[in-house]
Write a protein that holds these residues in place. Structure first.
Motif, PDB file in Angstrom:
ATOM      1  N   TYR A  90       4.038  11.063   2.739  1.00  0.00           N
ATOM      2  CA  TYR A  90       3.868  10.223   1.570  1.00  0.00           C
ATOM      3  C   TYR A  90       5.094   9.331   1.423  1.00  0.00           C
ATOM      4  O   TYR A  90       6.211   9.821   1.329  1.00  0.00           O
ATOM      5  N   VAL A  91       4.856   8.029   1.427  1.00  0.00           N
ATOM      6  CA  VAL A  91       5.937   7.056   1.261  1.00  0.00           C
ATOM      7  C   VAL A  91       5.536   6.123   0.120  1.00  0.00           C
ATOM      8  O   VAL A  91       4.503   5.455   0.193  1.00  0.00           O
ATOM      9  N   GLU A  92       6.326   6.121  -0.917  1.00  0.00           N
ATOM     10  CA  GLU A  92       5.991   5.374  -2.133  1.00  0.00           C
ATOM     11  C   GLU A  92       5.687   3.898  -1.870  1.00  0.00           C
ATOM     12  O   GLU A  92       4.764   3.340  -2.454  1.00  0.00           O
ATOM     13  N   THR A  93       6.435   3.261  -1.009  1.00  0.00           N
ATOM     14  CA  THR A  93       6.237   1.826  -0.783  1.00  0.00           C
ATOM     15  C   THR A  93       4.989   1.504   0.033  1.00  0.00           C
ATOM     16  O   THR A  93       4.638   0.336   0.177  1.00  0.00           O
ATOM     17  N   ASN A  94       4.283   2.516   0.548  1.00  0.00           N
ATOM     18  CA  ASN A  94       3.015   2.255   1.228  1.00  0.00           C
ATOM     19  C   ASN A  94       2.002   1.620   0.297  1.00  0.00           C
ATOM     20  O   ASN A  94       1.057   0.973   0.740  1.00  0.00           O
ATOM     21  N   TRP A  95       2.164   1.809  -1.005  1.00  0.00           N
ATOM     22  CA  TRP A  95       1.220   1.246  -1.982  1.00  0.00           C
ATOM     23  C   TRP A  95       1.443  -0.248  -2.165  1.00  0.00           C
ATOM     24  O   TRP A  95       0.774  -0.885  -2.960  1.00  0.00           O
ATOM     25  N   ASN A  96       2.360  -0.821  -1.402  1.00  0.00           N
ATOM     26  CA  ASN A  96       2.602  -2.253  -1.378  1.00  0.00           C
ATOM     27  C   ASN A  96       1.865  -2.908  -0.211  1.00  0.00           C
ATOM     28  O   ASN A  96       1.914  -4.117  -0.044  1.00  0.00           O
ATOM     29  N   LEU A  97       1.167  -2.126   0.581  1.00  0.00           N
ATOM     30  CA  LEU A  97       0.429  -2.620   1.744  1.00  0.00           C
ATOM     31  C   LEU A  97      -0.979  -3.048   1.335  1.00  0.00           C
ATOM     32  O   LEU A  97      -1.482  -2.619   0.292  1.00  0.00           O
ATOM     33  N   PRO A  98      -1.652  -3.858   2.147  1.00  0.00           N
ATOM     34  CA  PRO A  98      -3.051  -4.189   1.876  1.00  0.00           C
ATOM     35  C   PRO A  98      -3.898  -2.914   1.783  1.00  0.00           C
ATOM     36  O   PRO A  98      -3.601  -1.904   2.418  1.00  0.00           O
ATOM     37  N   LEU A  99      -4.968  -2.976   1.002  1.00  0.00           N
ATOM     38  CA  LEU A  99      -5.765  -1.781   0.703  1.00  0.00           C
ATOM     39  C   LEU A  99      -6.255  -1.032   1.935  1.00  0.00           C
ATOM     40  O   LEU A  99      -6.191   0.194   1.972  1.00  0.00           O
ATOM     41  N   TRP A 100      -6.776  -1.733   2.944  1.00  0.00           N
ATOM     42  CA  TRP A 100      -7.307  -1.020   4.101  1.00  0.00           C
ATOM     43  C   TRP A 100      -6.208  -0.258   4.836  1.00  0.00           C
ATOM     44  O   TRP A 100      -6.445   0.827   5.374  1.00  0.00           O
ATOM     45  N   GLU A 101      -5.005  -0.791   4.870  1.00  0.00           N
ATOM     46  CA  GLU A 101      -3.891  -0.055   5.481  1.00  0.00           C
ATOM     47  C   GLU A 101      -3.524   1.163   4.642  1.00  0.00           C
ATOM     48  O   GLU A 101      -3.236   2.235   5.175  1.00  0.00           O
ATOM     49  N   GLN A 102      -3.536   1.012   3.315  1.00  0.00           N
ATOM     50  CA  GLN A 102      -3.279   2.148   2.429  1.00  0.00           C
ATOM     51  C   GLN A 102      -4.305   3.249   2.649  1.00  0.00           C
ATOM     52  O   GLN A 102      -3.966   4.434   2.674  1.00  0.00           O
ATOM     53  N   ILE A 103      -5.557   2.857   2.800  1.00  0.00           N
ATOM     54  CA  ILE A 103      -6.635   3.829   2.970  1.00  0.00           C
ATOM     55  C   ILE A 103      -6.442   4.614   4.268  1.00  0.00           C
ATOM     56  O   ILE A 103      -6.596   5.839   4.292  1.00  0.00           O
ATOM     57  N   THR A 104      -6.090   3.934   5.346  1.00  0.00           N
ATOM     58  CA  THR A 104      -5.835   4.625   6.612  1.00  0.00           C
ATOM     59  C   THR A 104      -4.660   5.589   6.472  1.00  0.00           C
ATOM     60  O   THR A 104      -4.740   6.752   6.887  1.00  0.00           O
ATOM     61  N   LEU A 105      -3.577   5.133   5.870  1.00  0.00           N
ATOM     62  CA  LEU A 105      -2.410   6.005   5.675  1.00  0.00           C
ATOM     63  C   LEU A 105      -2.740   7.190   4.772  1.00  0.00           C
ATOM     64  O   LEU A 105      -2.267   8.307   4.999  1.00  0.00           O
TER      65      LEU A 105
ATOM     66  N   SER B 221      -7.265  20.782  -2.549  1.00  0.00           N
ATOM     67  CA  SER B 221      -7.016  20.629  -3.993  1.00  0.00           C
ATOM     68  C   SER B 221      -5.596  21.007  -4.396  1.00  0.00           C
ATOM     69  O   SER B 221      -5.209  20.821  -5.552  1.00  0.00           O
ATOM     70  N   GLN B 222      -4.803  21.513  -3.477  1.00  0.00           N
ATOM     71  CA  GLN B 222      -3.415  21.862  -3.791  1.00  0.00           C
ATOM     72  C   GLN B 222      -2.473  20.673  -3.658  1.00  0.00           C
ATOM     73  O   GLN B 222      -1.305  20.781  -3.976  1.00  0.00           O
ATOM     74  N   GLY B 223      -2.985  19.555  -3.197  1.00  0.00           N
ATOM     75  CA  GLY B 223      -2.181  18.346  -3.073  1.00  0.00           C
ATOM     76  C   GLY B 223      -2.786  17.244  -3.919  1.00  0.00           C
ATOM     77  O   GLY B 223      -3.822  17.417  -4.550  1.00  0.00           O
ATOM     78  N   TRP B 224      -2.137  16.115  -3.920  1.00  0.00           N
ATOM     79  CA  TRP B 224      -2.691  14.980  -4.640  1.00  0.00           C
ATOM     80  C   TRP B 224      -2.291  13.701  -3.924  1.00  0.00           C
ATOM     81  O   TRP B 224      -1.377  13.678  -3.122  1.00  0.00           O
ATOM     82  N   MET B 225      -3.011  12.638  -4.224  1.00  0.00           N
ATOM     83  CA  MET B 225      -2.740  11.330  -3.640  1.00  0.00           C
ATOM     84  C   MET B 225      -2.742  10.294  -4.754  1.00  0.00           C
ATOM     85  O   MET B 225      -2.693  10.640  -5.918  1.00  0.00           O
ATOM     86  N   PHE B 226      -2.860   9.036  -4.396  1.00  0.00           N
ATOM     87  CA  PHE B 226      -2.670   7.953  -5.336  1.00  0.00           C
ATOM     88  C   PHE B 226      -3.692   6.845  -5.079  1.00  0.00           C
ATOM     89  O   PHE B 226      -4.061   6.597  -3.933  1.00  0.00           O
ATOM     90  N   VAL B 227      -4.150   6.181  -6.132  1.00  0.00           N
ATOM     91  CA  VAL B 227      -5.012   5.012  -6.012  1.00  0.00           C
ATOM     92  C   VAL B 227      -4.438   3.915  -6.901  1.00  0.00           C
ATOM     93  O   VAL B 227      -4.421   4.056  -8.123  1.00  0.00           O
ATOM     94  N   PRO B 228      -3.967   2.827  -6.311  1.00  0.00           N
ATOM     95  CA  PRO B 228      -3.416   1.731  -7.112  1.00  0.00           C
ATOM     96  C   PRO B 228      -4.523   0.796  -7.613  1.00  0.00           C
ATOM     97  O   PRO B 228      -4.925  -0.129  -6.932  1.00  0.00           O
ATOM     98  N   LEU B 229      -5.028   1.085  -8.801  1.00  0.00           N
ATOM     99  CA  LEU B 229      -6.046   0.215  -9.375  1.00  0.00           C
ATOM    100  C   LEU B 229      -5.436  -1.111  -9.826  1.00  0.00           C
ATOM    101  O   LEU B 229      -6.085  -2.147  -9.798  1.00  0.00           O
ATOM    102  N   VAL B 230      -4.201  -1.067 -10.273  1.00  0.00           N
ATOM    103  CA  VAL B 230      -3.472  -2.264 -10.706  1.00  0.00           C
ATOM    104  C   VAL B 230      -2.153  -2.339  -9.944  1.00  0.00           C
ATOM    105  O   VAL B 230      -1.776  -1.402  -9.253  1.00  0.00           O
TER     106      VAL B 230
ATOM    107  N   TYR C 113       1.353  -2.040  -8.457  1.00  0.00           N
ATOM    108  CA  TYR C 113       2.271  -0.900  -8.511  1.00  0.00           C
ATOM    109  C   TYR C 113       3.644  -1.281  -7.989  1.00  0.00           C
ATOM    110  O   TYR C 113       4.609  -1.307  -8.710  1.00  0.00           O
ATOM    111  N   HIS C 114       3.755  -1.598  -6.704  1.00  0.00           N
ATOM    112  CA  HIS C 114       5.052  -1.957  -6.127  1.00  0.00           C
ATOM    113  C   HIS C 114       5.142  -3.428  -5.734  1.00  0.00           C
ATOM    114  O   HIS C 114       6.188  -3.882  -5.329  1.00  0.00           O
ATOM    115  N   GLY C 115       4.078  -4.147  -5.787  1.00  0.00           N
ATOM    116  CA  GLY C 115       4.087  -5.541  -5.363  1.00  0.00           C
ATOM    117  C   GLY C 115       2.908  -5.825  -4.481  1.00  0.00           C
ATOM    118  O   GLY C 115       1.932  -5.092  -4.473  1.00  0.00           O
ATOM    119  N   GLY C 116       2.985  -6.917  -3.713  1.00  0.00           N
ATOM    120  CA  GLY C 116       1.896  -7.239  -2.816  1.00  0.00           C
ATOM    121  C   GLY C 116       0.650  -7.741  -3.520  1.00  0.00           C
ATOM    122  O   GLY C 116      -0.410  -7.822  -2.948  1.00  0.00           O
TER     123      GLY C 116
END
Length: 165
Positions: A1-16, A31-40, A42-45
């Protein structure tokens, strides 16, 4: 998990994200882990890095929903809404995946067999398994993703149902 990955285009985020799910479920249940969905934003891009400006009916949003609900991983949705009130189909899309999760909750939260890691160019696959028949009706659930731009892929995937009891 790398926080700045949410600055990438959506399809790249989905693959990661699928790679993170694959890598992060070797020693714990999904269910013991969690992930992220940037609806709005977040870091840029902006706007290509979040769901909201593209719209809830574009393919990325449904891919996010299917990816997280089908793998049993709970995401953190960063935004103010999960669908567009002016687009009834977007609400129906979310309802469809919530219903899927509710119906298959037990098998989705069972152990996972790792079959093929995501690379964005072909299929990737995971197998949920529950060897104890008394726990749920479904003994196995195969989850396969195909994110490649190619229309079809001809491949063989070995699915070890042995682990489902």
């Amino acid at each position: 998990y790398v926080e700045t990955n949410w600055n990438l285009p959506l399809w790249e985020q989905i693959t990661l994200a699928r790679q993170n799910i694959y890598d992060g479920t070797w020693v714990k249940a999904p269910s013991q882990g969690w992930m992220f969905v940037p609806l709005v934003k977040y870091h840029g891009g902006w706007p290509q890095c979040c769901v909201e400006p593209a719209g809830f009916l574009h393919g990325e949003w449904e891919f996010y929903l299917s990816m997280y609900f089908a793998t049993g991983v709970s995401p953190c949705y960063r935004g103010t809404r999960l669908y567009d009130d002016e687009e009834p189909a977007s609400e129906a899309l979310v309802q469809r995946y919530v219903a899927f999760n509710n119906k298959y909750r037990t098998i989705l939260h069972a152990d996972m067999v790792h079959l093929k890691r995501a690379d964005g160019n072909g299929i990737d696959a995971l197998l949920h398994v529950e060897p104890v028949a008394a726990k749920c009706r479904e003994r196995a659930m195969l989850v396969v993703f195909h994110q490649s731009r190619a229309a079809a892929i001809n491949t063989t995937l070995r699915v070890p149902l042995y682990y489902s009891g």
